[in-house]
Design an enzyme around this catalytic site. Structure first.
Site: not given
Ligand code: ATP
Ligand code: MP5
Length: 282
Positions: A217, A219, A221-222
């Site tokens: 998972t 990236g 959020g990005c």
């Molecule tokens: N297992 C999953 N299945 C479907 N959608 C998901 C899943 N995990 C996260 N999402 C979706 O992915 C998007 C990013 O959400 P998340 O809360 O993971 O953000 P983040 O913490 O900023 O990202 P990251 O995990 O990259 O740091 C949201 O739209 C969330 O609903």
């Molecule tokens: C350079 C950089 N920017 C942002 C995130 C967080 O990313 P994410 O919340 O999408 O996993 C990361 N791990 N590295």
């Protein structure tokens, strides 16, 4: 010689990411530019910091001088122009303050702010002074603000366990001045992982998608915030842009890449798969 037919110059929308580099290619600038490309939007970038990072974590971070970040933004906007922008990892207070001032000076209107402050695992990534500046100087400029569970807990000053908590958080965070808030569910348990809550002062919407069972998972959020920016650049209204972005992230998660020893990145270019293989040869 026959005269070459003028096929004209197709118009293309432009988006800008203001974010950090991820050496592993899964998040940050690299994920944002791939997301823009998928949406057929020309991607430009103002790099804030360089991370030495892979699927296992971040080893080192080097900040760029705030003047460099501001100059990159100016170079892009004054010549090429952008229809939308997003911010990602801004790292420290001086960069956040400089970016916020430049957003104002360049009059950037379609702005997605991904307030990268706390990782999905709950680790704080920037210090308290930086968080304070993000809250007061940058967030009020956001068209859409996209906190994850932990960022929303911090910004809304409440615990988030349930859908009702996500709704309260979105409504509280809205008071900080963003035009719309999307509280993301990835850090929650069970099927709430794929549920996000939208509040724009009028509409309180639950955006639900299929939950994808994957540990790859990195990236997400990005990718989500970049896809919202791409859809804004294409002219979609904020809520529609966000719904489309969520659909994209869900599919990209289904095709996540099993690379590295930790959390692999989402598969941004799933339409290029041939017979379920990324191999270039037929
Ligand atoms: N297992 C999953 N299945 C479907 N959608 C998901 C899943 N995990 C996260 N999402 C979706 O992915 C998007 C990013 O959400 P998340 O809360 O993971 O953000 P983040 O913490 O900023 O990202 P990251 O995990 O990259 O740091 C949201 O739209 C969330 O609903
Ligand atoms: C350079 C950089 N920017 C942002 C995130 C967080 O990313 P994410 O919340 O999408 O996993 C990361 N791990 N590295």
């Amino acid at each position: 010689m026959e005269k070459q037919q003028d096929i004209g110059t197709p118009k293309i929308s432009v988006a800008m990411t203001i974010a950090g580099s991820d050496s592993g290619g899964g998040a940050g600038i690299q994920a944002d530019l791939r997301t823009f490309a998928f949406h057929k939007v020309h991607g430009t970038s103002a790099i804030t910091c360089i991370t030495a990072q892979n699927t296992l974590g971040v080893e080192r971070v080097d900040a760029l001088p705030p003047e460099s970040v501001v100059a990159q933004m100016e170079a892009i906007v004054t010549d090429i122009g952008v229809q939308a922008a997003k911010t990602g990892m801004l790292l420290n207070q001086t960069i956040i303050a400089a970016v916020a001032a430049q957003v104002e000076a360049l009059n950037l209107t379609n702005l997605v702010v991904d307030p990268v402050m706390v990782s999905r695992t709950g680790a704080q990534l920037i210090d308290d002074a930086a968080i304070a500046t993000l809250r007061t100087a940058l967030i009020p400029h956001a068209t859409v603000l996209t906190p994850n569970r932990y960022e929303a807990q911090m910004l809304g000053n409440l615990e988030i366990q349930t859908l009702a908590d996500m709704q309260s958080a979105a409504q509280r965070i809205y008071q900080l001045g963003a035009k719309a808030v999307l509280v993301k569910g990835g850090g929650l348990q069970g099927d709430l992982r794929s549920v996000d809550v939208w509040f724009d002062g009028q509409q309180l919407e639950t955006l639900a998608a299929e939950t994808v069972e994957t540990t790859n998972t990195h990236g997400t959020g990005c990718t989500l915030s970049a896809a919202i920016a791409a859809n804004l650049a294409l002219g979609y209204e904020p809520l529609t842009a966000t719904r489309r972005a969520k659909e994209y992230v869900t599919t990209a998660l289904k095709y996540a890449l099993a690379i590295g020893k930790g959390q692999g990145p989402v598969g941004h270019f799933f339409p290029l798969l041939v017979n379920n293989s990324w191999s270039a040869s037929s």
